[in-house]
Motif scaffolding. Structure first.
Motif, mmCIF file in Angstrom:
data_model
loop_
_atom_site.group_PDB
_atom_site.id
_atom_site.type_symbol
_atom_site.label_atom_id
_atom_site.label_comp_id
_atom_site.label_asym_id
_atom_site.label_seq_id
_atom_site.Cartn_x
_atom_site.Cartn_y
_atom_site.Cartn_z
ATOM 1 N N ILE A 84 0.742 -1.165 -0.014
ATOM 2 C CA ILE A 84 -0.111 0.105 0.007
ATOM 3 C C ILE A 84 0.932 1.185 -0.039
ATOM 4 N N PHE A 115 0.803 5.304 0.126
ATOM 5 C CA PHE A 115 0.146 6.519 0.857
ATOM 6 C C PHE A 115 0.575 7.723 -0.160
ATOM 7 N N GLU A 137 1.650 8.111 5.469
ATOM 8 C CA GLU A 137 0.858 7.085 5.978
ATOM 9 C C GLU A 137 1.048 7.352 7.744
ATOM 10 N N VAL A 194 -6.396 0.204 7.465
ATOM 11 C CA VAL A 194 -6.474 0.694 6.036
ATOM 12 C C VAL A 194 -6.755 -0.709 5.349
ATOM 13 N N GLN A 195 -5.872 -1.890 5.560
ATOM 14 C CA GLN A 195 -5.925 -3.078 4.639
ATOM 15 C C GLN A 195 -7.331 -3.685 4.944
ATOM 16 N N ILE A 207 -9.798 -1.566 2.700
ATOM 17 C CA ILE A 207 -9.678 -2.099 1.175
ATOM 18 C C ILE A 207 -10.192 -3.623 0.840
ATOM 19 N N LEU A 244 -12.276 5.617 3.727
ATOM 20 C CA LEU A 244 -10.966 5.472 3.009
ATOM 21 C C LEU A 244 -11.073 5.982 1.488
ATOM 22 N N LYS A 278 -9.032 6.370 -2.030
ATOM 23 C CA LYS A 278 -7.733 5.556 -2.661
ATOM 24 C C LYS A 278 -8.000 5.672 -4.188
ATOM 25 N N ASN A 289 -2.600 3.980 -4.677
ATOM 26 C CA ASN A 289 -2.439 5.208 -3.549
ATOM 27 C C ASN A 289 -3.462 5.260 -2.642
ATOM 28 N N VAL A 290 -3.137 5.252 -1.390
ATOM 29 C CA VAL A 290 -4.228 5.761 -0.470
ATOM 30 C C VAL A 290 -3.941 6.888 -0.154
ATOM 31 N N SER A 291 -5.024 7.987 -0.170
ATOM 32 C CA SER A 291 -5.179 9.055 0.192
ATOM 33 C C SER A 291 -5.068 9.455 1.697
ATOM 34 N N LEU A 306 -7.663 7.761 5.621
ATOM 35 C CA LEU A 306 -8.460 7.033 6.124
ATOM 36 C C LEU A 306 -8.907 7.756 7.408
#
Length: 270
Positions: free
Chosen positions: A38, A40, A72, A170-171, A174, A221, A223, A227-229, A231
């Motif tokens: 993941i 960020f 992150e 986060v996971q 997702i 969340l 995403k 790329n995660v923005s 959560l």
């Protein structure tokens, strides 16, 4: 090749087998592998999550916005407490206890002026000041600046765990969202009333993003691709559907009209 028998290997070599510990180790390794995949987004940060004070360990240390430091760990520091306040408070209080063992911590205001040093500083330590210390450590890491020995200890004992727990969360988001792309309004309403996580696509500032929204706690969340923005919780204290709908009405372009109707977001008349 014969299948490897872990229990047999351990017994033959007179090693201890503990299924619970092994399961935890496998789970931790699995999460670690997933979290490492993941990414960020790193963005400019608005510092001072702990308001006006900070604890530092060098007199010339300054706490200021520097570069794209909101990644992150920064999100974990600022948002994990919304989901698990006990875990955040445990980290903050643990850091306070550790700092009280040090010879000369320095309590400053965020403008850089000294408030107290040594024992006087120890008497005035607050969770908010430590929150800014956590954030300052994150900034240094993001900007490849050397940490003091004290900051390295705080990172190792408290921040790494906080970051790992946020990464697991986060996971979970997702992997846990139900795709509502092809669902009708009443089906989506059933998911809302059952406090499920849903997954949907929308656009924000012209960019297509994927949202995972948890109706049990208003967690969201965001995403884009891999790329995660972020959560965070839209409603910090509950799961008010009106607050969720109001947030998603501001700047978020949702093409799914069935979802918009289920959320109570105004849709174009036909």
């Amino acid at each position: 090749m014969d299948k490897f028998d872990l229990k047999k290997f351990l017994v033959e070599n007179k090693l201890t087998y503990n299924s619970r510990l092994l399961a935890e180790a496998v789970k931790a390794q699995t999460y670690s592998s997933l979290i490492n995949e993941i990414d960020f987004n790193n963005s400019p940060d608005e510092d001072n999550p702990g308001n006006k004070q900070i604890v530092v360990f060098k007199e010339d240390d300054k706490y200021a916005v520097q570069g794209n430091t909101h990644g992150e760990l920064s999100h974990a520091i600022k948002h994990f407490g919304e989901f698990n306040p006990n875990a955040l408070n445990s980290a903050l209080n643990g850091a306070i206890d550790y700092i009280k063992t040090l010879e000369n911590p320095i309590l400053k205001n965020v403008s850089g002026a000294d408030i107290a040093t040594g024992d006087n500083a120890k008497k005035q330590l607050t969770a908010n000041a430590i929150l800014n210390t956590f954030d300052s450590i994150n900034d240094k890491i993001s900007n490849n600046q050397e940490l003091t020995p004290e900051e390295k200890e705080i990172k190792s004992r408290f921040l790494d765990k906080l970051n790992a727990e946020y990464g697991k969360l986060v996971q979970d988001y997702i992997s846990g969202g139900i795709d509502v792309s092809n669902m009708k309004e009443d089906e989506i309403r059933n998911l809302i009333s059952s406090n499920k996580k849903i997954k949907f696509k929308a656009s924000y500032s012209g960019n297509e993003v994927e949202y995972v929204l948890d109706f049990s706690n208003a967690g969201l969340l965001v995403k884009g691709g891999n790329n995660v923005s972020t959560l965070f919780r839209i409603d910090k204290k509950g799961n008010d559907i009106n607050k969720i709908s109001a947030y998603l009405s501001r700047g978020v372009q949702i093409p799914n009209l069935e979802l918009k109707k289920a959320l109570g977001i105004e849709t174009p008349s036909t």
